[in-house]
Design a protein around this motif. Structure first.
Motif, PDB file in Angstrom:
ATOM      1  N   GLY A   3       0.821  -1.202   0.000  1.00 44.75           N
ATOM      2  CA  GLY A   3       0.000   0.000   0.000  1.00 44.75           C
ATOM      3  C   GLY A   3       0.854   1.249   0.000  1.00 44.75           C
ATOM      4  N   ASN A   5       1.463   4.774   1.997  1.00 40.37           N
ATOM      5  CA  ASN A   5       1.252   5.445   3.275  1.00 40.37           C
ATOM      6  C   ASN A   5       2.143   6.670   3.288  1.00 40.37           C
ATOM      7  OD1 ASN A   5       0.996   6.280   5.903  1.00 40.37           O
ATOM      8  ND2 ASN A   5       1.406   4.280   6.801  1.00 40.37           N
ATOM      9  N   SER A   6       1.610   7.797   2.857  1.00 40.86           N
ATOM     10  CA  SER A   6       2.394   9.018   2.743  1.00 40.86           C
ATOM     11  C   SER A   6       1.574  10.200   3.246  1.00 40.86           C
ATOM     12  CB  SER A   6       2.787   9.238   1.281  1.00 40.86           C
ATOM     13  OG  SER A   6       3.602  10.372   1.153  1.00 40.86           O
ATOM     14  N   VAL A   7       2.215  11.045   4.060  1.00 41.42           N
ATOM     15  CA  VAL A   7       1.538  12.183   4.670  1.00 41.42           C
ATOM     16  C   VAL A   7       2.371  13.438   4.455  1.00 41.42           C
ATOM     17  CG1 VAL A   7       0.764  13.169   6.873  1.00 41.42           C
ATOM     18  CG2 VAL A   7       0.528  10.730   6.461  1.00 41.42           C
ATOM     19  N   ARG A  78       4.752   9.184   7.437  1.00 45.94           N
ATOM     20  CA  ARG A  78       3.752   8.123   7.252  1.00 45.94           C
ATOM     21  C   ARG A  78       2.923   7.988   8.524  1.00 45.94           C
ATOM     22  NH1 ARG A  78       5.748   3.750  10.058  1.00 45.94           N
ATOM     23  NH2 ARG A  78       7.966   3.852  10.498  1.00 45.94           N
ATOM     24  N   ILE A  79       1.709   7.503   8.368  1.00 46.98           N
ATOM     25  CA  ILE A  79       0.818   7.246   9.499  1.00 46.98           C
ATOM     26  C   ILE A  79       1.223   5.928  10.141  1.00 46.98           C
ATOM     27  CG2 ILE A  79      -1.559   6.680  10.164  1.00 46.98           C
ATOM     28  CD1 ILE A  79      -1.528   9.496   9.425  1.00 46.98           C
ATOM     29  N   GLN A  80       1.257   5.920  11.454  1.00 41.64           N
ATOM     30  CA  GLN A  80       1.544   4.688  12.199  1.00 41.64           C
ATOM     31  C   GLN A  80       0.529   4.563  13.331  1.00 41.64           C
ATOM     32  OE1 GLN A  80       5.662   3.400  13.348  1.00 41.64           O
ATOM     33  NE2 GLN A  80       4.947   4.017  15.359  1.00 41.64           N
ATOM     34  N   THR A  95      -2.525   6.861  17.157  1.00 42.36           N
ATOM     35  CA  THR A  95      -2.234   7.092  15.745  1.00 42.36           C
ATOM     36  C   THR A  95      -1.381   8.341  15.671  1.00 42.36           C
ATOM     37  OG1 THR A  95      -4.335   6.119  15.068  1.00 42.36           O
ATOM     38  CG2 THR A  95      -3.231   7.532  13.470  1.00 42.36           C
TER      39      THR A  95
END
Length: 166
Positions: A3, A5-7, A78-80, A95
Motif C-alpha cells: 500500500g 502510506n504518505s503524509v 507516514r501514518i503509524q 495514531t
C-alpha cells in the motif's frame, strides 16, 4: 502488492516539542501540529485538526532545539498506529505521523539575528541528518510508554530498538 502510506502536513506546534532518549541513546521528539481545515464551519469559523507527530534521531534533536509552541512546520512522513497498556491498565490506541523530514517554515526577522540563509542551512541539516538507521546497541525491553508526558520524570525511557519504526 504493498500500500501507499504518505503524509504531508503544514501547521503550527501546539506546545514545545518533547525530546527524550531511548536507553541506547536514540533521540525521539514528539509534538502536535494544529492543521487548519480548508473550509469553515456553519459559524464561518476555520477549524483545525490536531495531529500527533514523532521524529527520530538527529532530526528529533533539531526539532527540539529550533521549534517551539506556535512555530510553523511542514512535515512529510507516514501514518503509524500502535497500542499499549496505559498506566491505568487499559489498552491505549495511538495514531501518529512518523516524520521522515521536518521543515521549519517560520520567517526570521532581522532583529532575531538570523538570516533566511541561516534558516535554509538549518532546514537542510534537519532533513539530511537522519543518523544511523540501525541505531546503537539493542535493548530487549518492550515498554512503549516513551511519549507519556511526565511519566518518567525526565529519565531515559525504556523502549526496545526492535520497536523503533526504522
Amino acid at each position: 502488492m504493498s500500500g501507499i502510506n504518505s503524509v504531508v502536513l503544514v501547521g503550527r506546534l501546539t506546545k514545545d516539542p518533547e525530546l527524550k532518549y531511548t536507553p541506547s541513546g536514540v533521540a525521539v521528539a514528539s509534538f502536535t501540529l494544529a492543521v487548519n481545515r480548508n473550509f469553515t464551519n456553519q459559524a464561518d469559523e476555520k477549524e483545525a485538526d490536531f495531529i500527533n507527530c514523532v521524529v527520530w534521531r538527529r532530526p528529533a534533536e533539531n526539532v527540539a532545539n529550533f521549534l517551539k509552541k506556535g512555530s510553523m512546520a511542514g512535515v512529510t512522513g507516514r501514518i503509524q498506529t500502535r497500542n499499549f497498556e496505559g498506566q491505568d491498565g487499559r489498552r491505549v490506541f495511538m495514531t501518529e505521523v512518523v516524520c521522515e523530514s521536518v521543515q521549519f517554515l517560520d520567517q526570521k526577522t532581522s532583529n532575531d539575528g538570523e538570516s533566511d540563509q541561516g534558516n535554509q542551512r538549518r532546514n537542510q541539516r534537519t532533513n539530511n541528518n537522519q543518523g544511523d538507521q540501525n541505531g546503537p546497541g539493542r535493548n530487549q525491553s518492550t515498554n512503549n510508554n516513551w511519549y507519556q508526558q511526565d511519566s518518567h520524570g525526565g529519565q531515559p525511557i525504556d523502549i526496545s530498538d526492535d520497536d523503533l519504526p526504522f
